[in-house]
Design a protein around this motif. Structure first.
Motif, PDB file in Angstrom:
ATOM      1  N   PHE A  37       0.548  -1.132  -0.191  1.00  0.00           N
ATOM      2  CA  PHE A  37       0.472   0.405  -0.093  1.00  0.00           C
ATOM      3  C   PHE A  37       0.849   1.286  -0.263  1.00  0.00           C
ATOM      4  CE2 PHE A  37      -2.091  -3.612   2.337  1.00  0.00           C
ATOM      5  CZ  PHE A  37      -3.700  -3.137   1.799  1.00  0.00           C
ATOM      6  N   VAL A  38       0.791   2.262  -0.884  1.00  0.00           N
ATOM      7  CA  VAL A  38       1.529   3.693  -0.770  1.00  0.00           C
ATOM      8  C   VAL A  38       0.806   4.701  -0.370  1.00  0.00           C
ATOM      9  CG1 VAL A  38       3.066   5.070  -2.558  1.00  0.00           C
ATOM     10  CG2 VAL A  38       2.723   2.197  -2.537  1.00  0.00           C
ATOM     11  N   GLU A  39       0.472   5.436   0.153  1.00  0.00           N
ATOM     12  CA  GLU A  39      -0.250   6.100   0.787  1.00  0.00           C
ATOM     13  C   GLU A  39       0.256   7.677   1.014  1.00  0.00           C
ATOM     14  OE1 GLU A  39      -3.168   5.223   0.703  1.00  0.00           O
ATOM     15  OE2 GLU A  39      -3.186   3.056   0.179  1.00  0.00           O
ATOM     16  N   ASN A  40      -0.782   8.357   1.040  1.00  0.00           N
ATOM     17  CA  ASN A  40      -0.014   9.815   1.191  1.00  0.00           C
ATOM     18  C   ASN A  40      -1.523  10.482   3.175  1.00  0.00           C
ATOM     19  OD1 ASN A  40       0.762  12.437   2.534  1.00  0.00           O
ATOM     20  ND2 ASN A  40       0.005  13.019   0.573  1.00  0.00           N
ATOM     21  N   PRO A  41      -0.989  10.060   3.770  1.00  0.00           N
ATOM     22  CA  PRO A  41      -2.856   9.811   4.780  1.00  0.00           C
ATOM     23  C   PRO A  41      -2.964  10.930   5.320  1.00  0.00           C
ATOM     24  CG  PRO A  41      -1.058   8.365   5.971  1.00  0.00           C
ATOM     25  CD  PRO A  41      -0.478   8.738   4.371  1.00  0.00           C
ATOM     26  N   LEU A  42      -1.923  11.353   6.057  1.00  0.00           N
ATOM     27  CA  LEU A  42      -2.017  13.299   6.237  1.00  0.00           C
ATOM     28  C   LEU A  42      -2.117  14.081   5.225  1.00  0.00           C
ATOM     29  CD1 LEU A  42       1.493  13.894   7.967  1.00  0.00           C
ATOM     30  CD2 LEU A  42      -0.643  13.554   8.867  1.00  0.00           C
ATOM     31  N   GLY A  43      -2.225  13.592   3.648  1.00  0.00           N
ATOM     32  CA  GLY A  43      -2.246  14.299   2.573  1.00  0.00           C
ATOM     33  C   GLY A  43      -3.863  14.260   2.680  1.00  0.00           C
ATOM     34  N   GLU A  44      -4.564  13.262   2.359  1.00  0.00           N
ATOM     35  CA  GLU A  44      -5.672  12.612   2.747  1.00  0.00           C
ATOM     36  C   GLU A  44      -6.762  13.530   3.859  1.00  0.00           C
ATOM     37  OE1 GLU A  44      -5.890   8.280   2.025  1.00  0.00           O
ATOM     38  OE2 GLU A  44      -4.623   8.763  -0.243  1.00  0.00           O
ATOM     39  N   LYS A  45      -6.135  12.943   4.376  1.00  0.00           N
ATOM     40  CA  LYS A  45      -7.252  13.246   5.907  1.00  0.00           C
ATOM     41  C   LYS A  45      -6.893  15.393   5.723  1.00  0.00           C
ATOM     42  CE  LYS A  45      -8.905  12.966   9.633  1.00  0.00           C
ATOM     43  NZ  LYS A  45     -10.268  12.669   9.797  1.00  0.00           N
TER      44      LYS A  45
END
Length: 371
Positions: A37-45
């Protein structure tokens, strides 16, 4: 053993961090029984926070780049100072819950922001955390006692980290992960023709990284008057820059926005004119493409340039008005070009993403055997 689950975190500040993440994803997905999984959770949240951070970064680089360099150097050796003080408890809680919900077997960070946050909540995770350094210098923001392993681009960085208190067993000199396409050798002139350029004229590639930073317009103005040069300018995601270059470009200049085949342009080129971003220079080293560096960002790119100059694999141009002379002098010195390529061959580390995958997966399997 159940399917191994890998979480790779990146930030949208610049493009290098995501490019490294995607190179790792491609390498992991070649392995059996691995889910990535490649994620940018801070950018999404927190999209507004992510946007604001990026705008401040870009504005600082444009208006007062020396301030960015000052801040970088001021904090460079201050272990355990840092980002944590600037982050609210809600961000820590969100990231902790995000990781726990996904239940990965390992987390890999390609940016110091997520690395710092995870180190702060590591005691609640019980999951190995790794950091990928995407420059040729070590900043203290990366260094946290809770991080399980660091992947770096050179032995000099390992020595630097030793001095900062990181033990040898946590440091892996794998090189900076780049897309595997850069390791594929192709015929220079066949690729040049494929891209629409002729084989019997010097080919100059001009880049400003994924964000198209640096005085590229001035650079193109200086060199395009030499009609025996064919020039490709890649502006990345900077649409405004692309429009400006297209306005002033002569017939021997081809202008591009974001492209997915940088590896082909580097294969076809004789000289790369660029800033000294970590991913770009790693790609050029892999392609053994001589570099002329202009407008490095103070801080990490200045440190990258120091590394390149020490290894004698790049030239620096301070006066952009003399860029054409610097290029023509280099093109006329076959011995210097060959020596630069030989030194790139000596220091280049290949298949870096695969090396990272092997370390992470082997460590996960070894830990499972201990249970």
């Amino acid at each position: 053993m159940d399917k191994i689950k890998i979480l790779i975190l990146y930030e949208d500040i610049g493009t290098g961090h995501k490019r490294t993440a995607m190179a790792l994803k491609k390498a992991f997905e070649k392995r059996d029984n691995v889910e990535v999984f490649v994620e940018n959770p801070l950018g999404e949240k927190f999209p507004s926070l992510s946007y604001l951070t990026t705008r401040i970064y870009l504005k600082t680089l444009k208006l007062t780049p020396e301030l960015w360099g000052y801040l970088y150097e001021m904090e460079r050796d201050k272990i355990e100072r840092r980002i944590n003080k600037l982050i609210g408890i809600s961000v820590y809680t969100f990231i902790k819950d995000y990781v726990l919900n996904l239940k990965p077997d390992a987390v890999i960070c390609t940016h110091p922001f997520s690395c710092s946050i995870l180190s702060h909540v590591k005691r609640d995770l019980n999951i190995p955390i790794y950091a990928i350094l995407t420059d040729y210098d070590v900043h203290a923001y990366w260094i946290h006692h809770q991080i399980d392993g660091y992947f770096v681009g050179s032995s000099e960085m390992k020595n630097q980290m030793n001095l900062m208190g990181v033990s040898d067993d946590k440091i892996y000199v794998t090189g900076i992960p780049i897309d595997e396409e850069f390791y594929v050798k192709k015929d220079k002139f066949e690729v040049r023709q494929k891209l629409g350029f002729v084989v019997d004229k010097p080919f100059i590639l001009v880049m400003g990284g994924g964000l198209g930073l640096g005085n590229i317009k001035k650079a193109v103005n200086v060199i395009q008057s030499h009609k025996d040069l064919q020039i490709a300018v890649i502006c990345g995601l900077n649409k405004n820059l692309k429009a400006k270059i297209e306005e002033i470009a002569d017939d021997n200049v081809s202008v591009y926005g974001h492209v997915d085949n940088v590896h082909e342009f580097m294969e076809a080129a004789d000289v790369l004119v660029t800033k000294s971003g970590g991913l770009t220079v790693t790609e050029a080293i892999t392609k053994k493409l001589p570099m002329i560096i202009f407008d490095p960002i103070p801080g990490q790119e200045e440190r990258n340039l120091e590394f390149l100059l020490k290894k004698r694999i790049a030239l620096r141009i301070k006066d952009i008005e003399k860029l054409d002379k610097k290029i023509l002098d280099l093109l006329s010195d076959r011995k210097k070009i060959d020596e630069m390529k030989e030194r790139m061959e000596e220091i280049g580390i290949y298949n870096s993403a695969d090396k990272v995958c092997s370390v992470v997966i082997n460590n996960i399997k070894n830990d499972a055997l201990k249970v």
